[in-house]
Design a protein around this motif. Structure first.
Motif, PDB file in Angstrom:
ATOM      1  N   LYS A   5       0.827  -1.208   0.000  1.00  0.00           N
ATOM      2  CA  LYS A   5       0.000   0.000   0.000  1.00  0.00           C
ATOM      3  C   LYS A   5       0.863   1.259   0.000  1.00  0.00           C
ATOM      4  N   ALA A   6       1.879   1.274   0.854  1.00  0.00           N
ATOM      5  CA  ALA A   6       2.765   2.445   0.910  1.00  0.00           C
ATOM      6  C   ALA A   6       3.459   2.656  -0.425  1.00  0.00           C
ATOM      7  N   VAL A   7       3.879   1.576  -1.051  1.00  0.00           N
ATOM      8  CA  VAL A   7       4.525   1.662  -2.366  1.00  0.00           C
ATOM      9  C   VAL A   7       3.548   2.181  -3.409  1.00  0.00           C
ATOM     10  N   SER A   8       2.317   1.666  -3.378  1.00  0.00           N
ATOM     11  CA  SER A   8       1.298   2.100  -4.334  1.00  0.00           C
ATOM     12  C   SER A   8       0.987   3.584  -4.182  1.00  0.00           C
ATOM     13  N   TYR A   9       0.833   4.048  -2.939  1.00  0.00           N
ATOM     14  CA  TYR A   9       0.550   5.470  -2.699  1.00  0.00           C
ATOM     15  C   TYR A   9       1.719   6.348  -3.152  1.00  0.00           C
ATOM     16  N   THR A  10       2.943   5.853  -2.949  1.00  0.00           N
ATOM     17  CA  THR A  10       4.117   6.613  -3.388  1.00  0.00           C
ATOM     18  C   THR A  10       4.132   6.745  -4.908  1.00  0.00           C
ATOM     19  N   CYS A  11       3.802   5.669  -5.589  1.00  0.00           N
ATOM     20  CA  CYS A  11       3.714   5.719  -7.058  1.00  0.00           C
ATOM     21  C   CYS A  11       2.623   6.689  -7.505  1.00  0.00           C
ATOM     22  N   MET A  12       1.533   6.733  -6.759  1.00  0.00           N
ATOM     23  CA  MET A  12       0.467   7.687  -7.062  1.00  0.00           C
ATOM     24  C   MET A  12       0.985   9.119  -6.975  1.00  0.00           C
ATOM     25  N   VAL A  13       1.759   9.413  -5.928  1.00  0.00           N
ATOM     26  CA  VAL A  13       2.315  10.758  -5.749  1.00  0.00           C
ATOM     27  C   VAL A  13       3.281  11.087  -6.881  1.00  0.00           C
ATOM     28  N   ILE A  14       4.156  10.151  -7.214  1.00  0.00           N
ATOM     29  CA  ILE A  14       5.126  10.369  -8.293  1.00  0.00           C
ATOM     30  C   ILE A  14       4.396  10.626  -9.613  1.00  0.00           C
ATOM     31  N   HIS A  15       3.373   9.821  -9.881  1.00  0.00           N
ATOM     32  CA  HIS A  15       2.599   9.999 -11.114  1.00  0.00           C
ATOM     33  C   HIS A  15       1.921  11.365 -11.152  1.00  0.00           C
ATOM     34  N   THR A  16       1.373  11.782 -10.030  1.00  0.00           N
ATOM     35  CA  THR A  16       0.686  13.073  -9.960  1.00  0.00           C
ATOM     36  C   THR A  16       1.657  14.223 -10.213  1.00  0.00           C
ATOM     37  N   CYS A  17       2.864  14.107  -9.709  1.00  0.00           N
ATOM     38  CA  CYS A  17       3.847  15.194  -9.822  1.00  0.00           C
ATOM     39  C   CYS A  17       4.567  15.231 -11.162  1.00  0.00           C
ATOM     40  N   LEU A  18       4.701  14.078 -11.806  1.00  0.00           N
ATOM     41  CA  LEU A  18       5.514  14.014 -13.024  1.00  0.00           C
ATOM     42  C   LEU A  18       4.953  14.864 -14.162  1.00  0.00           C
ATOM     43  N   ASP A  19       5.860  15.479 -14.892  1.00  0.00           N
ATOM     44  CA  ASP A  19       5.545  16.149 -16.147  1.00  0.00           C
ATOM     45  C   ASP A  19       6.765  15.969 -17.044  1.00  0.00           C
ATOM     46  N   GLU A  20       6.749  16.589 -18.207  1.00  0.00           N
ATOM     47  CA  GLU A  20       7.846  16.388 -19.159  1.00  0.00           C
ATOM     48  C   GLU A  20       9.189  16.815 -18.568  1.00  0.00           C
ATOM     49  N   PHE A  44       7.349   7.721 -18.939  1.00  0.00           N
ATOM     50  CA  PHE A  44       8.630   7.147 -19.349  1.00  0.00           C
ATOM     51  C   PHE A  44       8.718   6.935 -20.854  1.00  0.00           C
ATOM     52  N   LEU A  45       7.668   6.354 -21.439  1.00  0.00           N
ATOM     53  CA  LEU A  45       7.726   5.998 -22.856  1.00  0.00           C
ATOM     54  C   LEU A  45       7.767   7.217 -23.776  1.00  0.00           C
ATOM     55  N   LYS A  46       7.494   8.375 -23.241  1.00  0.00           N
ATOM     56  CA  LYS A  46       7.519   9.595 -24.055  1.00  0.00           C
ATOM     57  C   LYS A  46       8.912  10.229 -24.085  1.00  0.00           C
ATOM     58  N   SER A  47       9.850   9.653 -23.333  1.00  0.00           N
ATOM     59  CA  SER A  47      11.208  10.191 -23.281  1.00  0.00           C
ATOM     60  C   SER A  47      12.182   9.183 -23.893  1.00  0.00           C
ATOM     61  N   SER A  48      12.673   9.480 -25.083  1.00  0.00           N
ATOM     62  CA  SER A  48      13.580   8.551 -25.751  1.00  0.00           C
ATOM     63  C   SER A  48      14.905   8.423 -24.992  1.00  0.00           C
ATOM     64  N   GLU A  49      15.368   9.512 -24.390  1.00  0.00           N
ATOM     65  CA  GLU A  49      16.621   9.458 -23.643  1.00  0.00           C
ATOM     66  C   GLU A  49      16.482   8.572 -22.414  1.00  0.00           C
ATOM     67  N   LEU A  50      15.357   8.684 -21.713  1.00  0.00           N
ATOM     68  CA  LEU A  50      15.143   7.859 -20.532  1.00  0.00           C
ATOM     69  C   LEU A  50      15.041   6.381 -20.907  1.00  0.00           C
ATOM     70  N   ILE A  51      14.284   6.076 -21.955  1.00  0.00           N
ATOM     71  CA  ILE A  51      14.148   4.688 -22.393  1.00  0.00           C
ATOM     72  C   ILE A  51      15.513   4.124 -22.771  1.00  0.00           C
ATOM     73  N   ARG A  52      16.310   4.906 -23.481  1.00  0.00           N
ATOM     74  CA  ARG A  52      17.635   4.443 -23.908  1.00  0.00           C
ATOM     75  C   ARG A  52      18.531   4.149 -22.706  1.00  0.00           C
ATOM     76  N   LYS A  53      18.549   5.071 -21.740  1.00  0.00           N
ATOM     77  CA  LYS A  53      19.418   4.878 -20.577  1.00  0.00           C
ATOM     78  C   LYS A  53      18.932   3.743 -19.683  1.00  0.00           C
ATOM     79  N   MET A  54      17.620   3.647 -19.502  1.00  0.00           N
ATOM     80  CA  MET A  54      17.098   2.544 -18.694  1.00  0.00           C
ATOM     81  C   MET A  54      17.414   1.207 -19.347  1.00  0.00           C
ATOM     82  N   TYR A  55      17.144   1.106 -20.628  1.00  0.00           N
ATOM     83  CA  TYR A  55      17.347  -0.151 -21.356  1.00  0.00           C
ATOM     84  C   TYR A  55      18.802  -0.598 -21.265  1.00  0.00           C
ATOM     85  N   THR A  56      19.717   0.357 -21.358  1.00  0.00           N
ATOM     86  CA  THR A  56      21.144   0.051 -21.298  1.00  0.00           C
ATOM     87  C   THR A  56      21.532  -0.522 -19.938  1.00  0.00           C
ATOM     88  N   GLU A  57      20.904  -0.013 -18.876  1.00  0.00           N
ATOM     89  CA  GLU A  57      21.234  -0.434 -17.514  1.00  0.00           C
ATOM     90  C   GLU A  57      20.486  -1.688 -17.072  1.00  0.00           C
TER      91      GLU A  57
END
Length: 400
Positions: free
Chosen positions: A177-192, A232-245
């Protein structure tokens, strides 16, 4: 209105007592009454600054008590303090529901900063697994989620204070639950802009990798999927760096997610990701596609081969007359690599009996027969991709 005024006066009086007196279970009951009262939309919208100030004062007092408790190591008093903290967070949470005025007032008072300070302390002592501590953590994160909704100033404050370390620590909690709520907060705050911050250094990137890991380990937490697909999927740089790691296991999670979302995007006529992401995935396929050939050996790396198979599935979907990605027809080496791979697969199947053999009799090695093997249909997908790359494309047709 008179009843509302009386309620406000009672709330103010009760909160003043909590902020000054020695804490007891009676104060917990009082806070529960305040939390319940703030569920009422009319009362919530009429809450004055004094009441919110008193609510903040209670939270401040509880923060101070944490210092004493950690020094005294009193389990009984600690339990009451954690319960009061959870209830105080609930009251804060309820005060912010669809109420910009209360959100702004609590922000001005310093509730966001104070909440993170309390969360940081709770995280330090959460290893004991106390349910009261987890409850306080959950409620604190829920408050941050509610104060952020529709309020850009609050979102920015939360991101500045929580990113990346406290968010990461919260996501590491053994409490779904704590993890889910944290993801909710991150999702709410995220922008480009905030999404691009995820690629600045290793610590930031670890947060995005943790969220992708949660997509696999906690499949019932929808917020991780929303973060990945809507940001995440809207950022090519993020996808590239994540995929590499990523490990191959983690790559498979990402690729399965992309494949599933391509079907959703097609139905909704919505572009899932920029062309640059598709081009990166095409390059991954051309660079590593021969890993699938190891499946002809008994000591093969199934995961690396499965990554290639999923990349092929994705490229087939992207080039199936999807105008946003049809530029892949001109991707350097994609057609020639696919044709060469098809020749190699066909030759391997003819030279020895293996998973690429036309007979496809795998009953001795895999229960269920050929259609349960991960390579089942691989040659057909290669042919499909070749056909897609040549469709209405004279240059590619002539190459063929």
């Amino acid at each position: 209105m008179a009843a509302s005024s009386d309620n406000m006066e009672n709330i103010n009086s009760a909160l003043c007592e909590i902020s000054k007196e020695k804490l007891t279970n009676t104060h917990l009951t009082t806070l529960q009454t305040v939390t319940k009262a703030l569920r009422d939309e009319q009362l919530r919208n009429s809450v004055d600054r004094e009441a919110l100030g008193n609510l903040y004062a209670v939270l401040s007092r509880l923060y101070v008590d944490f210092h004493h408790l950690m020094e005294m190591d009193s389990q009984e008093e600690g339990s009451l303090c954690y319960k009061l903290t959870a209830e105080c967070f609930r009251a804060h949470r309820n005060a912010c529901v669809q109420c910009t005025q209360n959100q702004c007032c609590l922000r001005d008072l310093g509730s966001i900063k104070l909440s993170f300070e309390i969360l940081a302390k709770l995280l330090k002592i959460s290893s004991g697994g106390s349910n009261d501590i987890y409850d306080a953590l959950r409620c604190g994160v829920q408050f941050l989620g509610n104060i952020a909704v529709g309020n850009q100033l609050c979102k920015d404050d939360i991101w500045e204070l929580g990113f990346p370390h406290i968010f990461r620590d919260l996501l590491e909690l053994p409490d779904e639950k704590a993890v889910s709520y944290t993801c909710m907060v991150i999702h709410t705050c995220l922008d480009e802009h905030k999404t691009e911050q995820l690629v600045k250094d290793t610590q930031q990137l670890k947060l995005s990798l943790k969220i992708m890991d949660l997509c696999r380990s906690l499949p019932d937490v929808d917020w991780t999927i929303f973060i990945a697909t809507q940001h995440f999927l809207k950022s090519s740089e993020l996808i590239r760096k994540m995929y590499t790691e990523m490990t191959n296991d983690a790559r498979l999670t990402l690729l399965e997610l992309i494949l599933a979302q391509l079907g959703v995007a097609e139905k909704e006529k919505d572009c899932l990701m920029p062309l640059s992401v598709a081009q990166f995935l095409a390059s991954c396929f051309t660079d590593h596609c021969r890993a699938v050939l190891t499946l002809s050996s008994e000591s093969s790396d199934d995961q690396a081969a499965m990554v290639v198979i999923r990349l092929l599935d994705i490229l087939c979907e992207m080039t199936s007359d999807c105008k946003e990605f049809m530029a892949l027809q001109d991707h350097a080496g994609l057609l020639s690599t696919t044709v060469d791979l098809l020749k190699e697969v066909h030759l391997l199947g003819k030279t020895s009996k293996n998973v690429f053999t036309a007979a496809h009799d795998f009953s001795l090695t895999r229960p269920g027969g050929a259609d349960t093997h991960p390579v089942f249909g691989f040659k057909a997908q290669l042919i499909r991709l070749i056909g897609n790359l040549c469709h209405s494309h004279i240059v590619n047709q002539d190459k063929g």
